[in-house]
Scaffold this motif. Structure first.
Motif, short mmCIF file in Angstrom:
data_model
loop_
_atom_site.label_atom_id
_atom_site.label_comp_id
_atom_site.label_asym_id
_atom_site.label_seq_id
_atom_site.Cartn_x
_atom_site.Cartn_y
_atom_site.Cartn_z
N MET A 1 0.84 -1.18 0.00
CA MET A 1 0.00 0.00 0.00
C MET A 1 0.89 1.24 0.00
SD MET A 1 -3.35 0.73 2.28
CE MET A 1 -3.96 -0.81 1.64
N THR A 3 2.53 4.70 0.71
CA THR A 3 2.74 5.49 1.92
C THR A 3 1.84 6.73 1.92
OG1 THR A 3 5.02 4.73 2.04
CG2 THR A 3 4.48 6.71 3.27
N TYR A 5 -1.08 7.12 0.66
CA TYR A 5 -2.45 6.74 0.99
C TYR A 5 -2.59 6.50 2.49
CZ TYR A 5 -7.02 4.55 0.64
OH TYR A 5 -8.36 4.26 0.79
N VAL A 6 -1.65 5.75 3.06
CA VAL A 6 -1.66 5.48 4.50
C VAL A 6 -1.64 6.78 5.28
CG1 VAL A 6 -0.33 4.47 6.40
CG2 VAL A 6 -0.61 3.19 4.26
N GLU A 7 -0.76 7.69 4.91
CA GLU A 7 -0.65 8.97 5.62
C GLU A 7 -1.94 9.78 5.52
OE1 GLU A 7 2.84 10.70 3.89
OE2 GLU A 7 4.18 9.47 5.12
N LEU A 10 -4.63 8.19 7.85
CA LEU A 10 -4.35 8.46 9.25
C LEU A 10 -4.57 9.92 9.61
CD1 LEU A 10 -1.19 6.22 9.76
CD2 LEU A 10 -3.59 5.68 10.25
N GLN A 38 -9.75 -1.14 1.92
CA GLN A 38 -8.46 -0.45 1.95
C GLN A 38 -8.31 0.34 3.25
OE1 GLN A 38 -10.51 -0.40 -0.71
NE2 GLN A 38 -9.32 -1.33 -2.34
N SER A 41 -7.64 -2.06 6.03
CA SER A 41 -6.26 -2.55 5.98
C SER A 41 -5.29 -1.52 6.55
CB SER A 41 -5.88 -2.87 4.53
OG SER A 41 -4.55 -3.33 4.46
N VAL A 42 -5.47 -0.26 6.18
CA VAL A 42 -4.62 0.80 6.73
C VAL A 42 -4.77 0.83 8.25
CG1 VAL A 42 -4.27 3.30 6.89
CG2 VAL A 42 -4.58 2.23 4.66
N HIS A 45 -3.12 -2.16 10.11
CA HIS A 45 -1.66 -2.21 10.07
C HIS A 45 -0.97 -0.97 10.65
CE1 HIS A 45 -2.65 -5.29 7.02
NE2 HIS A 45 -1.61 -5.89 7.55
N TYR A 46 -1.62 0.19 10.52
CA TYR A 46 -0.94 1.44 10.87
C TYR A 46 -1.72 2.36 11.81
CZ TYR A 46 1.42 0.02 6.58
OH TYR A 46 2.09 -0.70 5.61
N GLY A 47 -2.91 1.96 12.23
CA GLY A 47 -3.81 2.86 12.92
C GLY A 47 -3.64 3.04 14.41
#
Length: 138
Positions: A1, A3, A5-7, A10, A38, A41-42, A45-47
């Motif tokens: 995924m 970065t 998009y993840v940022e 969040l 999606q 998933s974010v 894994h990153y939340g």
């Protein structure tokens, strides 16, 4: 995924105020990118550094495996709930969920300005990454 998009996910989740909640699909719609899976998933894994308990399934169920912790946070924040959450606190039994109709975050104009900035930045970054090399130098 990616970065970027993840940022963006969040950053948007960090805007959700205490006592309110949104569904995974709401976040995707606000960003104008991705879908509920999606976003899920974010978040999985990153939340952990953002208010993860404020993003949940469209039926109001808390993130799987985090129900007890989320319940304590919802009660502390005054998030509207449905079901036998008091039984869950006393005995560990009982079914409950966030009353998403009552708890759903309705962003104010200032929030939409910030959301639009996040979504715009994401769109530019994703376009830049997908553009051929000669377009990037223009």
């Amino acid at each position: 995924m990616r970065t970027e998009y993840v940022e963006a996910v969040l950053e948007l989740v960090a805007l959700i105020p205490a006592g309110t909640a949104v569904a995974y699909g709401d976040v995707a719609e606000l960003l104008g990118s991705g879908g509920p899976r999606q976003i899920g998933s974010v978040m999985s894994h990153y939340g952990s550094a953002v208010p993860w308990w404020r993003v949940l399934k469209s039926n109001g169920e808390a993130p799987p495996g985090h129900e007890r912790e989320a319940l304590a946070l919802y009660l502390n924040e005054g998030t509207p709930l449905r079901g036998s959450y008091l039984d869950c606190l006393r005995t560990g039994e009982g079914r409950w969920r966030v009353d998403l109709a009552a708890a759903r975050w309705a962003p104010a104009d200032a929030d939409f300005d910030r959301i639009d900035a996040i979504a715009g930045r994401l769109e530019r970054e994703l376009h830049k990454l997908s553009a051929p090399d000669d377009e990037m130098t223009v």
